[in-house]
Design an enzyme around this catalytic site. Structure first.
Site, mmCIF file in Angstrom:
data_model
loop_
_atom_site.group_PDB
_atom_site.id
_atom_site.type_symbol
_atom_site.label_atom_id
_atom_site.label_comp_id
_atom_site.label_asym_id
_atom_site.label_seq_id
_atom_site.Cartn_x
_atom_site.Cartn_y
_atom_site.Cartn_z
ATOM 1 N N HIS A 127 -8.806 -12.749 12.905
ATOM 2 C CA HIS A 127 -7.561 -13.023 13.923
ATOM 3 C C HIS A 127 -7.723 -12.288 15.023
ATOM 4 O O HIS A 127 -8.228 -11.043 15.113
ATOM 5 C CB HIS A 127 -6.363 -12.489 13.176
ATOM 6 C CG HIS A 127 -5.687 -13.745 12.365
ATOM 7 N ND1 HIS A 127 -4.543 -13.835 11.806
ATOM 8 C CD2 HIS A 127 -6.449 -14.776 11.731
ATOM 9 C CE1 HIS A 127 -4.409 -14.837 10.959
ATOM 10 N NE2 HIS A 127 -5.604 -15.522 10.954
ATOM 11 N N TYR A 156 5.309 -11.310 12.992
ATOM 12 C CA TYR A 156 6.265 -10.243 12.781
ATOM 13 C C TYR A 156 7.453 -10.301 13.506
ATOM 14 O O TYR A 156 7.413 -10.566 14.773
ATOM 15 C CB TYR A 156 5.768 -8.770 13.225
ATOM 16 C CG TYR A 156 4.494 -8.532 12.449
ATOM 17 C CD1 TYR A 156 3.243 -8.743 12.643
ATOM 18 C CD2 TYR A 156 4.550 -7.349 11.432
ATOM 19 C CE1 TYR A 156 2.280 -8.335 11.833
ATOM 20 C CE2 TYR A 156 3.643 -6.831 10.676
ATOM 21 C CZ TYR A 156 2.178 -7.361 11.102
ATOM 22 O OH TYR A 156 1.257 -6.852 10.430
ATOM 23 N N PRO A 164 4.348 -0.973 4.389
ATOM 24 C CA PRO A 164 3.305 -1.851 4.753
ATOM 25 C C PRO A 164 3.261 -2.619 5.904
ATOM 26 O O PRO A 164 2.401 -3.286 6.297
ATOM 27 C CB PRO A 164 3.466 -2.898 3.557
ATOM 28 C CG PRO A 164 4.696 -2.819 3.063
ATOM 29 C CD PRO A 164 5.270 -1.402 3.187
ATOM 30 N N LYS A 204 -1.703 -0.713 7.031
ATOM 31 C CA LYS A 204 -2.511 0.433 7.042
ATOM 32 C C LYS A 204 -3.147 0.830 5.654
ATOM 33 O O LYS A 204 -4.106 1.601 5.801
ATOM 34 C CB LYS A 204 -1.739 1.695 7.704
ATOM 35 C CG LYS A 204 -1.907 1.398 9.144
ATOM 36 C CD LYS A 204 -3.283 1.705 10.057
ATOM 37 C CE LYS A 204 -3.527 0.926 11.374
ATOM 38 N NZ LYS A 204 -3.981 -0.347 11.147
ATOM 39 N N TYR A 261 -3.175 -1.088 15.479
ATOM 40 C CA TYR A 261 -3.184 -2.161 14.514
ATOM 41 C C TYR A 261 -4.605 -2.416 14.095
ATOM 42 O O TYR A 261 -4.948 -2.953 12.977
ATOM 43 C CB TYR A 261 -2.489 -3.290 15.050
ATOM 44 C CG TYR A 261 -2.070 -4.422 13.934
ATOM 45 C CD1 TYR A 261 -0.822 -4.612 13.073
ATOM 46 C CD2 TYR A 261 -3.023 -5.781 13.553
ATOM 47 C CE1 TYR A 261 -0.575 -5.430 12.420
ATOM 48 C CE2 TYR A 261 -2.824 -6.479 12.771
ATOM 49 C CZ TYR A 261 -1.843 -6.500 12.029
ATOM 50 O OH TYR A 261 -1.285 -7.159 11.172
HETATM 51 P P1 FAD Z 1 -4.846 1.411 -5.889
HETATM 52 O O1 FAD Z 1 -5.146 0.035 -5.418
HETATM 53 O O2 FAD Z 1 -3.174 1.692 -6.256
HETATM 54 O O3 FAD Z 1 -5.627 1.603 -7.090
HETATM 55 C C1 FAD Z 1 -5.549 2.560 -7.739
HETATM 56 C C2 FAD Z 1 -6.302 2.338 -9.392
HETATM 57 O O4 FAD Z 1 -6.081 3.481 -10.052
HETATM 58 C C3 FAD Z 1 -5.422 1.228 -9.917
HETATM 59 O O5 FAD Z 1 -6.477 0.121 -10.258
HETATM 60 C C4 FAD Z 1 -4.866 1.788 -11.189
HETATM 61 O O6 FAD Z 1 -4.888 0.887 -12.052
HETATM 62 C C5 FAD Z 1 -5.635 3.026 -11.465
HETATM 63 N N1 FAD Z 1 -4.908 3.978 -12.180
HETATM 64 C C6 FAD Z 1 -3.990 4.551 -12.035
HETATM 65 N N2 FAD Z 1 -3.653 5.700 -12.656
HETATM 66 C C7 FAD Z 1 -4.703 5.773 -13.337
HETATM 67 C C8 FAD Z 1 -5.054 6.413 -14.419
HETATM 68 N N3 FAD Z 1 -4.319 7.438 -15.073
HETATM 69 N N4 FAD Z 1 -6.401 6.291 -15.358
HETATM 70 C C9 FAD Z 1 -7.168 5.504 -14.635
HETATM 71 N N5 FAD Z 1 -6.933 4.614 -13.802
HETATM 72 C C10 FAD Z 1 -5.845 4.717 -13.259
HETATM 73 N N6 FAD Z 1 -2.620 -2.257 2.889
HETATM 74 C C11 FAD Z 1 -3.375 -2.584 4.186
HETATM 75 O O7 FAD Z 1 -4.378 -1.906 4.650
HETATM 76 N N7 FAD Z 1 -3.344 -3.840 4.683
HETATM 77 C C12 FAD Z 1 -2.048 -4.693 4.502
HETATM 78 O O8 FAD Z 1 -2.120 -5.752 4.679
HETATM 79 C C13 FAD Z 1 -1.437 -4.093 3.086
HETATM 80 N N8 FAD Z 1 -0.388 -4.952 2.722
HETATM 81 C C14 FAD Z 1 0.191 -4.462 1.548
HETATM 82 C C15 FAD Z 1 1.141 -5.421 0.878
HETATM 83 C C16 FAD Z 1 1.868 -4.990 -0.157
HETATM 84 C C17 FAD Z 1 2.823 -5.958 -0.560
HETATM 85 C C18 FAD Z 1 1.332 -3.757 -0.871
HETATM 86 C C19 FAD Z 1 2.252 -3.381 -2.268
HETATM 87 C C20 FAD Z 1 0.570 -2.953 -0.209
HETATM 88 C C21 FAD Z 1 0.069 -3.246 0.797
HETATM 89 N N9 FAD Z 1 -1.275 -2.542 1.344
HETATM 90 C C22 FAD Z 1 -1.795 -2.799 2.519
HETATM 91 C C23 FAD Z 1 -1.489 -1.263 0.828
HETATM 92 C C24 FAD Z 1 -2.602 -1.376 -0.150
HETATM 93 O O9 FAD Z 1 -2.618 -2.396 -0.897
HETATM 94 C C25 FAD Z 1 -2.982 0.093 -0.799
HETATM 95 O O10 FAD Z 1 -3.130 1.144 0.048
HETATM 96 C C26 FAD Z 1 -4.238 0.106 -1.721
HETATM 97 O O11 FAD Z 1 -4.206 -0.577 -2.779
HETATM 98 C C27 FAD Z 1 -4.836 1.541 -1.916
HETATM 99 O O12 FAD Z 1 -5.811 1.471 -2.753
HETATM 100 P P2 FAD Z 1 -6.227 2.588 -3.620
HETATM 101 O O13 FAD Z 1 -7.579 2.347 -4.262
HETATM 102 O O14 FAD Z 1 -6.095 3.886 -3.130
HETATM 103 O O15 FAD Z 1 -4.893 2.434 -4.898
HETATM 104 C C1 DHB Z 2 -0.184 -8.563 4.819
HETATM 105 C C2 DHB Z 2 0.787 -7.466 4.442
HETATM 106 C C3 DHB Z 2 1.161 -6.507 5.331
HETATM 107 O O1 DHB Z 2 1.771 -5.421 5.009
HETATM 108 C C4 DHB Z 2 0.954 -6.822 6.712
HETATM 109 O O2 DHB Z 2 1.278 -5.996 7.655
HETATM 110 C C5 DHB Z 2 0.349 -8.021 7.120
HETATM 111 C C6 DHB Z 2 -0.108 -8.617 6.262
HETATM 112 C C7 DHB Z 2 -0.497 -9.426 3.894
HETATM 113 O O3 DHB Z 2 -0.340 -9.304 2.627
HETATM 114 O O4 DHB Z 2 -0.977 -10.536 4.283
#
Ligand code: FAD
Ligand code: DHB
Length: 390
Positions: free
Chosen positions: A72, A200, A292, A296, A384
């Site tokens: 995009h 947005y 979200p 980021k 962004y």
């Molecule tokens: P997580 O993905 O939370 O992974 C942590 C892992 O640790 C999990 O698999 C969990 O099961 C495991 N765990 C937890 N506790 C334990 C334990 N005690 N023992 C063993 N394992 C454990 N970010 C973006 O950059 N762009 C986006 O567009 C965006 N949109 C989002 C939309 C939504 C709806 C949401 C909810 C989040 C969004 N995010 C976005 C944020 C992004 O999803 C998270 O920042 C990302 O998942 C972080 O990755 P992580 O590996 O740090 O943590």
């Molecule tokens: C998506 C999630 C976001 O938080 C965002 O800012 C843009 C896109 C997505 O899930 O596609």
């Protein structure tokens, strides 16, 4: 069991770290509490910054992303029933983003780890505690296949997300946090996106975001009050509300289709400082959470582990811990920039139930500045699309 780097959590941060360490010739073990199917299907992020795309390609996990991801060049901002496009390449010297779901990134990293001889990746391995972080032999205590086990490590990295155990093992953390008086209701719908780029939308009824997962699946979010019960939101009500929030002068139509998933997500900002204590490091959501709206979270998680993998490789190659010692300060500069951008996008686009008509006029003035002035548009586009990783 002993390893060089014990990684708690097999989300995007833990999986990418294991891959980067493997490529640098450093052993690791990943302990993930959930099963593989759960981790591969957890619906979350959708947008990869240029730097995240580059890292996935460099570590050999970019093949399917390059085939199936959607590049995009911009986003659309809607407010006051008007539409404004922010063009990323012209404002940032050529940067773009990739729409490729976190679920797919996670599948690609897991299959690479299991196929290409990376260190062990244990699913259904629940970490209960970390001990010895002030010694040179920290230990991770976990339950796997019904047995209590211990993994000793040279270093431990907590990649266990916002509700993990690693953060609680560190005694001297300062937590900075903020909550928001609204949540997102997210839907997945089997209908081609009604737009080529993400929309947005600011409206006096609340925020809405039109994203996508493919050319046939739409991912859409709308602002709802905290504590919202999904039972109050039958499909027709969701589509009617989205119609009202995306309404714009001219002929644009939101296509409707079967909704295949619905969930409610609260919003939070949080930073835990420092991101290291003794032999334990925090990365990704374990160390920081952003609302979200700025897309980021996943990107920040990736940039943390790139910095950390480079620091471990430096230690391995030279014996010097200087990059490991700088890890927390290096990451926190980017983290706070992303925290500010996510806060700015969130508070500019959403309607706080307590806000006055004056506050709304300020939001619209700010959006007008972005839509009509190069400096504000450039700042948004740069934030962004992201800084180069590392
Ligand atoms: P997580 O993905 O939370 O992974 C942590 C892992 O640790 C999990 O698999 C969990 O099961 C495991 N765990 C937890 N506790 C334990 C334990 N005690 N023992 C063993 N394992 C454990 N970010 C973006 O950059 N762009 C986006 O567009 C965006 N949109 C989002 C939309 C939504 C709806 C949401 C909810 C989040 C969004 N995010 C976005 C944020 C992004 O999803 C998270 O920042 C990302 O998942 C972080 O990755 P992580 O590996 O740090 O943590
Ligand atoms: C998506 C999630 C976001 O938080 C965002 O800012 C843009 C896109 C997505 O899930 O596609």
């Amino acid at each position: 069991m002993h390893t060089t780097v014990g990684i708690i959590g097999g989300g995007p941060a833990g999986l990418l770290l294991a891959r980067l360490l493997h490529l640098a010739g450093i052993d690791s073990v990943v302990l993930e509490s959930r099963d593989r199917a759960y981790v591969e299907h957890r619906q979350r992020a959708g947008i990869l910054e240029q730097g995240a795309v580059d890292v996935l390609r460099e570590c050999g996990a970019g093949e399917r992303m390059d085939r199936e991801g959607l590049v995009h060049d911009g986003i659309e901002l809607r407010f006051d029933r008007r539409s404004h496009r922010i063009d990323f390449p012209s404002l940032t010297g050529g940067r773009r983003v990739m729409v490729y779901a976190q679920t797919e990134v996670v599948k690609d990293l897991i299959s690479l780890q299991l196929r290409q001889g990376g260190g062990p990746l244990l699913f259904e391995a629940y970490v209960r505690a970390v001990t010895g972080i002030d010694t040179d032999r920290p230990a991770v205590h976990f339950t796997h296949e019904g047995r209590e086990q211990t993994l000793t490590c040279d270093y431990v990295v907590g990649c266990d997300g916002s509700h993990g155990v690693a953060r609680t093992a560190i005694p001297d953390l300062t937590i900075y946090e903020r909550s928001y008086p609204y949540s997102w209701l997210g839907i997945m719908a089997d209908v081609p996106p009604s737009c080529d780029e993400l929309i947005y939308a600011h409206s006096d009824r609340g925020f809405a975001l039109h994203s996508m997962r493919s050319t046939t699946v739409s991912r859409i979010y709308l602002q709802v009050p905290n504590g919202t019960d999904l039972a109050e939101w039958p499909d027709e009500r969701i589509w009617d509300e989205l119609d009202a929030r995306f309404a714009v002068e001219g002929d644009w139509k939101l296509e409707r289709g079967p909704i295949t998933a619905k969930s409610v997500l609260p919003m939070r900002s949080l930073v835990a400082e420092p991101m290291r204590h003794g032999r334990i490091f925090l990365a990704g959501d374990a160390a920081h959470i952003v609302p979200p709206t700025g897309a980021k979270g996943l990107n920040l998680a990736f940039s943390d582990v790139v910095v950390l993998a480079r620091a471990f490789a430096h230690l391995n190659a030279t014996g010097s811990a200087e990059l490991l010692d700088a890890y927390s300060a290096t990451c926190l500069r980017r983290v706070w920039r992303a925290e500010h951008f996510s806060y700015f996008m969130t508070t500019t686009m959403h309607v706080d139930p307590a806000q006055s008509p004056f506050d709304t006029r300020l939001q619209l003035s700010q959006l007008d500045r972005i839509a009509t002035g190069t400096a504000a548009a450039t700042e948004l586009a740069e934030n962004y699309t992201g800084l180069p990783v590392g």
